[in-house]
Write a protein that holds these residues in place. Structure first.
Motif, PDB file in Angstrom:
ATOM      1  N   PHE A 101       0.818  -1.210   0.000  1.00  0.00           N
ATOM      2  CA  PHE A 101       0.000   0.000   0.000  1.00  0.00           C
ATOM      3  C   PHE A 101       0.855   1.266   0.000  1.00  0.00           C
ATOM      4  O   PHE A 101       0.318   2.374  -0.012  1.00  0.00           O
ATOM      5  CB  PHE A 101      -0.930   0.011   1.212  1.00  0.00           C
ATOM      6  N   GLN A 102       2.179   1.096   0.019  1.00  0.00           N
ATOM      7  CA  GLN A 102       3.102   2.229   0.083  1.00  0.00           C
ATOM      8  C   GLN A 102       3.849   2.421  -1.238  1.00  0.00           C
ATOM      9  O   GLN A 102       4.901   3.051  -1.262  1.00  0.00           O
ATOM     10  CB  GLN A 102       4.126   1.996   1.208  1.00  0.00           C
ATOM     11  N   THR A 103       3.329   1.901  -2.324  1.00  0.00           N
ATOM     12  CA  THR A 103       4.007   2.005  -3.611  1.00  0.00           C
ATOM     13  C   THR A 103       4.326   3.460  -3.931  1.00  0.00           C
ATOM     14  O   THR A 103       3.458   4.332  -3.867  1.00  0.00           O
ATOM     15  CB  THR A 103       3.124   1.418  -4.729  1.00  0.00           C
ATOM     16  N   GLY A 104       5.591   3.698  -4.269  1.00  0.00           N
ATOM     17  CA  GLY A 104       6.012   5.057  -4.595  1.00  0.00           C
ATOM     18  C   GLY A 104       6.335   5.905  -3.389  1.00  0.00           C
ATOM     19  O   GLY A 104       6.465   7.130  -3.502  1.00  0.00           O
ATOM     20  N   ASN A 105       6.479   5.271  -2.210  1.00  0.00           N
ATOM     21  CA  ASN A 105       6.784   6.013  -0.980  1.00  0.00           C
ATOM     22  C   ASN A 105       5.799   7.157  -0.760  1.00  0.00           C
ATOM     23  O   ASN A 105       6.178   8.306  -0.524  1.00  0.00           O
ATOM     24  CB  ASN A 105       8.223   6.546  -1.021  1.00  0.00           C
ATOM     25  N   GLY A 124       3.749   7.718   1.606  1.00  0.00           N
ATOM     26  CA  GLY A 124       3.525   8.157   2.976  1.00  0.00           C
ATOM     27  C   GLY A 124       2.383   7.404   3.621  1.00  0.00           C
ATOM     28  O   GLY A 124       1.549   6.783   2.966  1.00  0.00           O
ATOM     29  N   ASP A 125       2.329   7.475   4.940  1.00  0.00           N
ATOM     30  CA  ASP A 125       1.386   6.656   5.694  1.00  0.00           C
ATOM     31  C   ASP A 125      -0.068   7.112   5.517  1.00  0.00           C
ATOM     32  O   ASP A 125      -0.983   6.294   5.512  1.00  0.00           O
ATOM     33  CB  ASP A 125       1.756   6.673   7.178  1.00  0.00           C
ATOM     34  N   HIS A 126      -0.294   8.419   5.392  1.00  0.00           N
ATOM     35  CA  HIS A 126      -1.667   8.899   5.227  1.00  0.00           C
ATOM     36  C   HIS A 126      -2.262   8.422   3.903  1.00  0.00           C
ATOM     37  O   HIS A 126      -3.412   7.963   3.867  1.00  0.00           O
ATOM     38  CB  HIS A 126      -1.701  10.432   5.289  1.00  0.00           C
ATOM     39  N   ILE A 127      -1.502   8.510   2.841  1.00  0.00           N
ATOM     40  CA  ILE A 127      -1.986   8.048   1.539  1.00  0.00           C
ATOM     41  C   ILE A 127      -2.127   6.530   1.542  1.00  0.00           C
ATOM     42  O   ILE A 127      -3.036   5.973   0.918  1.00  0.00           O
ATOM     43  CB  ILE A 127      -1.052   8.493   0.405  1.00  0.00           C
ATOM     44  N   ALA A 128      -1.252   5.842   2.268  1.00  0.00           N
ATOM     45  CA  ALA A 128      -1.371   4.388   2.378  1.00  0.00           C
ATOM     46  C   ALA A 128      -2.689   4.009   3.061  1.00  0.00           C
ATOM     47  O   ALA A 128      -3.359   3.052   2.652  1.00  0.00           O
ATOM     48  CB  ALA A 128      -0.188   3.811   3.153  1.00  0.00           C
TER      49      ALA A 128
END
Length: 229
Positions: free
Chosen positions: A57-61, A63-67
């Motif tokens: 869920f962190q593809t492309g780094n 960040g945690d909120h977008i994840a």
């Protein structure tokens, strides 16, 4: 902001999403942040599988909120499947609670006349909305992988569970700090210092956010033992 039964920073984030035209995404993020420390179930015997699933869920780094947004949207796309939660080590109860909170927030948007707008591809606008709420929680990278808040002398580290823990962006915002052997920032997203004077001119001046890469930065104090929670 007073209409939303949330932490003031989350409420401010939602209000700012109206101008950023991403209220649909932001209320999903606010809902998942409101359910507790983590939406993941991490059995020790499957730690490697759990870690790999979280990284998906962190593809492309991003960040945690977008994840968190990616997790919620994927769960929605599979019709809120309980089986999907089990397969991805996501806590069903937490996700159902997040859905209930999100439904309530969507109704409140109508009450305060904030249009429900969606722009999932515009991550910059989503991050600016998040920064509008959490502008006091911004920290800049020091020399040895720890961070110092821009307006305060406190230092902290990226939580090991963060998707950015191995990336160490130059500037981040965080949802909260947890204390074990060190102070850890949890739920972290990369941000741009130049946004801060625009978003919160009452709090930041240009001198606060000026790039300090050329200046000698202090090192954080470290301990020989680290703990993850």
């Amino acid at each position: 902001m007073a209409e939303f039964p949330l932490d003031p920073m989350l409420s401010k984030m939602i209000v700012a999403s109206d101008k950023c035209k991403c209220s649909d995404e932001v209320i999903s993020i606010a809902a998942t942040l409101s359910v507790g420390n983590s939406i993941f179930h991490c059995p020790k015997e499957k730690q490697v599988h759990t870690d790999n699933t979280q990284l998906n869920f962190q593809t492309g780094n991003v960040g945690d909120h977008i994840a968190l947004l990616n997790i919620y949207n994927t769960w929605k796309d599979v019709n809120y499947s309980t089986q999907w939660c089990y397969e991805n080590f996501v806590q069903v109860r937490s996700m159902k609670r997040a859905r209930d909170i999100r439904d309530q927030l969507e109704r409140l948007l109508e009450r305060v006349e904030i249009e429900i707008t969606s722009n999932p591809a515009d991550l910059v606008s989503i991050k600016k909305a998040i920064a509008s709420g959490f502008f006091p929680h911004v920290a800049r990278l020091l020399k040895n992988a720890c961070y110092r808040r821009i307006k305060h002398p406190e230092t902290a580290y990226l939580h090991p569970s963060s998707g950015l823990a191995q990336v160490s962006p130059k500037c981040v915002l965080y949802h909260e700090i947890v204390l074990t052997a060190k102070e850890y920032m949890r739920n972290v997203t990369e941000t741009e210092p130049k946004w801060l004077a625009q978003i919160a001119p009452h709090y930041y001046q240009l001198k606060d956010v000026k790039d300090s890469e050329s200046k000698k930065m202090p090192r954080c104090q470290t301990t020989s033992t680290e703990y993850c929670i």
